[in-house]
Write an enzyme that holds these catalytic residues in place. Structure first.
Site, short mmCIF file in Angstrom:
data_model
loop_
_atom_site.label_atom_id
_atom_site.label_comp_id
_atom_site.label_asym_id
_atom_site.label_seq_id
_atom_site.Cartn_x
_atom_site.Cartn_y
_atom_site.Cartn_z
N TYR A 105 0.82 -1.21 0.00
CA TYR A 105 0.00 0.00 0.00
C TYR A 105 0.86 1.26 0.00
CZ TYR A 105 -4.02 -2.97 0.20
OH TYR A 105 -4.98 -3.90 -0.14
N ASN A 120 -12.80 2.18 -5.75
CA ASN A 120 -11.39 2.59 -5.77
C ASN A 120 -10.99 3.21 -4.44
OD1 ASN A 120 -11.53 1.79 -8.40
ND2 ASN A 120 -11.67 3.87 -9.24
N ILE A 121 -9.73 2.97 -4.07
CA ILE A 121 -9.24 3.54 -2.82
C ILE A 121 -8.43 4.81 -3.08
CG2 ILE A 121 -9.33 1.31 -1.66
CD1 ILE A 121 -6.28 1.11 -1.93
N HIS A 156 -14.78 0.29 -0.70
CA HIS A 156 -13.62 -0.57 -0.37
C HIS A 156 -12.54 0.21 0.38
CE1 HIS A 156 -14.74 -3.64 -3.78
NE2 HIS A 156 -15.50 -3.76 -2.71
N CYS A 182 -1.74 3.64 17.15
CA CYS A 182 -2.94 4.48 17.20
C CYS A 182 -2.77 5.61 18.20
CB CYS A 182 -4.13 3.61 17.60
SG CYS A 182 -5.65 4.50 17.90
N THR A 217 -15.41 -1.39 -14.28
CA THR A 217 -15.27 -2.45 -13.26
C THR A 217 -15.56 -3.80 -13.91
OG1 THR A 217 -16.04 -3.28 -11.12
CG2 THR A 217 -17.63 -1.96 -12.39
N SER A 218 -14.74 -4.80 -13.54
CA SER A 218 -14.74 -6.08 -14.26
C SER A 218 -15.87 -7.01 -13.86
CB SER A 218 -13.41 -6.79 -14.03
OG SER A 218 -13.27 -7.13 -12.66
C1 BJW Z 1 -11.36 0.47 -18.44
C2 BJW Z 1 -10.24 1.16 -18.80
C3 BJW Z 1 -10.48 2.39 -19.38
C4 BJW Z 1 -9.54 -0.64 -17.99
N1 BJW Z 1 -11.71 2.84 -19.53
N2 BJW Z 1 -12.60 0.81 -18.58
C5 BJW Z 1 -18.74 -16.35 -4.37
C6 BJW Z 1 -19.82 -15.67 -4.93
C7 BJW Z 1 -20.09 -14.36 -4.58
C8 BJW Z 1 -19.28 -13.68 -3.69
C9 BJW Z 1 -18.21 -14.35 -3.16
C10 BJW Z 1 -17.95 -15.65 -3.50
N3 BJW Z 1 -16.84 -16.04 -2.83
C11 BJW Z 1 -16.39 -14.99 -2.10
C12 BJW Z 1 -17.22 -13.95 -2.29
C13 BJW Z 1 -17.12 -12.61 -1.70
C14 BJW Z 1 -15.93 -11.83 -2.23
C15 BJW Z 1 -15.86 -11.92 -3.74
O1 BJW Z 1 -16.51 -11.21 -4.47
N4 BJW Z 1 -15.03 -12.79 -4.26
C16 BJW Z 1 -14.94 -12.99 -5.71
C17 BJW Z 1 -13.49 -13.13 -6.12
C18 BJW Z 1 -15.84 -14.13 -6.10
N5 BJW Z 1 -16.19 -10.47 -1.82
C19 BJW Z 1 -15.83 -10.02 -0.64
O2 BJW Z 1 -15.18 -10.70 0.16
C20 BJW Z 1 -16.28 -8.64 -0.28
N6 BJW Z 1 -16.95 -8.66 0.96
C21 BJW Z 1 -18.09 -9.30 1.13
O3 BJW Z 1 -18.65 -9.93 0.25
O4 BJW Z 1 -18.59 -9.15 2.39
C22 BJW Z 1 -19.77 -9.84 2.70
C23 BJW Z 1 -19.48 -10.79 3.80
C24 BJW Z 1 -18.30 -10.73 4.51
C25 BJW Z 1 -18.04 -11.61 5.51
C26 BJW Z 1 -18.98 -12.57 5.82
C27 BJW Z 1 -20.16 -12.63 5.12
C28 BJW Z 1 -20.41 -11.73 4.11
C29 BJW Z 1 -15.10 -7.70 -0.12
C30 BJW Z 1 -14.40 -7.46 -1.41
C31 BJW Z 1 -13.18 -6.57 -1.17
C32 BJW Z 1 -12.43 -6.28 -2.45
N7 BJW Z 1 -11.21 -5.61 -2.15
C33 BJW Z 1 -10.36 -5.17 -3.24
C34 BJW Z 1 -9.06 -4.59 -2.64
C35 BJW Z 1 -9.34 -3.22 -2.00
C36 BJW Z 1 -8.09 -2.55 -1.58
C37 BJW Z 1 -7.08 -2.35 -2.71
O5 BJW Z 1 -7.35 -1.56 -3.63
O6 BJW Z 1 -6.06 -2.98 -2.62
O7 BJW Z 1 -11.02 -4.18 -4.01
S1 BJW Z 1 -10.02 -6.44 -4.43
C38 BJW Z 1 -10.02 -5.38 -5.83
O8 BJW Z 1 -11.11 -5.75 -6.70
C39 BJW Z 1 -10.36 -3.98 -5.28
C40 BJW Z 1 -11.33 -3.49 -6.31
O9 BJW Z 1 -12.13 -2.46 -5.77
C41 BJW Z 1 -12.11 -4.71 -6.68
C42 BJW Z 1 -12.82 -4.63 -8.01
O10 BJW Z 1 -11.92 -4.51 -9.05
P1 BJW Z 1 -12.27 -3.61 -10.33
O11 BJW Z 1 -12.38 -2.20 -9.92
O12 BJW Z 1 -13.42 -4.19 -11.03
O13 BJW Z 1 -10.91 -3.75 -11.17
P2 BJW Z 1 -10.47 -4.84 -12.27
O14 BJW Z 1 -9.02 -4.71 -12.45
O15 BJW Z 1 -11.01 -6.16 -11.95
O16 BJW Z 1 -11.25 -4.38 -13.59
C43 BJW Z 1 -10.94 -3.16 -14.25
C44 BJW Z 1 -11.98 -2.94 -15.34
O17 BJW Z 1 -11.73 -1.68 -15.92
C45 BJW Z 1 -11.93 -3.99 -16.46
O18 BJW Z 1 -13.24 -4.45 -16.73
C46 BJW Z 1 -11.38 -3.22 -17.67
O19 BJW Z 1 -11.96 -3.62 -18.89
C47 BJW Z 1 -11.79 -1.82 -17.33
N8 BJW Z 1 -10.90 -0.80 -17.87
N9 BJW Z 1 -9.11 0.36 -18.49
C48 BJW Z 1 -12.75 2.02 -19.14
N10 BJW Z 1 -9.42 3.15 -19.78
ZN ZN Z 2 -6.91 2.60 18.59
#
Ligand code: BJW
Ligand code: ZN
Length: 231
Positions: free
Chosen positions: A54, A92-93, A109, A136, A175-176
């Protein structure tokens, strides 16, 4: 005011500002194992590695090398000029939406420029490198990046679902569709009769859940779509 347009953004909206996405061939997940840097278990196993991951990304934001692009700016203009109300929910962060002028904004996120105490949840601003030695100011507990990792609950979900259930238009940008619950927001909005639009470089994993899809770079698609809404 209830937001009648809900905009979900992902890494693609910041890609043209020079911030790497996650899942592209040159994306962050090519160099880092998700389990190591984006899960609570990874942080417990090697916190120094996670701080380094980070820190590198934070330096990009604070060093002034990245700026909001035409897509961020168009979305800020939409919020200022669209009388029906606009809410941006970003995965996004980075801080590019707020630097562009967006105010009705949820970082579901978390935020790279804040740290959270693992003991008391106290939040603090962080513009410099963090380390395992940081403590902290309130309770002396260890600090972690204020980001949502896999298996953790995304932030402000109640507010987000309230907005989705009341919106007329839902737009997902750059978002993907791999990560839930965000990948399911279009289906929720469609359920209540909202018009759903995907703006992306290429079809996402959940493209079939949108009524309308447009493909191209965000810096072209988003300003054009905002012009249409404001016309
Ligand atoms: C362009 C472009 C240009 C490029 N113009 N476009 C099974 C089924 C359903 C859910 C789950 C499951 N198993 C597990 C889960 C839950 C899990 C999950 O979804 N897992 C999957 C892998 C299946 N989710 C979680 O755990 C979430 N929490 C949750 O569900 O809580 C509920 C719960 C919790 C506990 C108990 C019970 C319930 C939390 C998810 C946290 C994600 N964190 C991250 C890291 C954040 C910090 C950091 O930045 O480091 O978040 S992971 C990462 O992915 C980040 C992003 O926000 C997130 C999404 O990614 P994003 O933004 O879509 O990026 P990319 O790279 O994937 O895509 C980019 C896109 O842009 C592409 O499509 C390109 O085409 C496009 N692009 N250039 C326009 N110029
Ligand atoms: Zn504290």
């Amino acid at each position: 005011m209830t937001a009648r347009i809900v905009v979900l953004t992902g890494a693609g909206v910041s890609a043209e500002s020079g911030i790497r996405t996650f899942r592209a061939a040159d994306g962050l997940w090519e160099e880092h194992r998700i389990e190591d840097v984006a899960t609570p278990e990874g942080f417990r196993a090697d916190p120094a590695l996670v701080h380094r991951f980070y820190n590198e990304r934070r330096r990009q934001l604070v060093g002034g090398t990245v700026e909001p692009n035409a897509a961020h700016l168009a979305l800020a203009r939409l919020e200022q000029q669209h009388p029906g109300g606009t809410m941006i929910v970003t995965q996004n962060i980075d801080d590019l939406h707020e630097r562009a002028g967006s105010r009705n904004l949820i970082h579901m996120h978390g935020e790279l420029l804040r740290m959270r105490c693992v003991a008391c949840d106290h939040l603090s601003e962080r513009l410099t490198d963090s380390s395992v030695a940081d403590a902290c100011a309130e309770c002396g507990g260890a600090l972690r990046p204020h980001v949502v990792w896999f298996g953790e609950m995304p932030l402000d979900l109640d507010t987000i679902y309230d907005a989705l259930e009341a919106c007329a238009v839902f737009v997902a940008i750059g978002t993907s569709g791999n990560v839930y619950p965000a990948a399911g927001f279009a289906a929720v909005a469609a359920q209540v009769g909202a018009h759903t639009i995907e703006l992306n470089l290429e079809p996402s994993e959940v493209a079939s859940t949108f009524a309308e899809t447009r493909y191209g770079p965000a810096t072209e698609l988003v300003p054009r779509w905002v012009e249409e809404v404001l016309a």
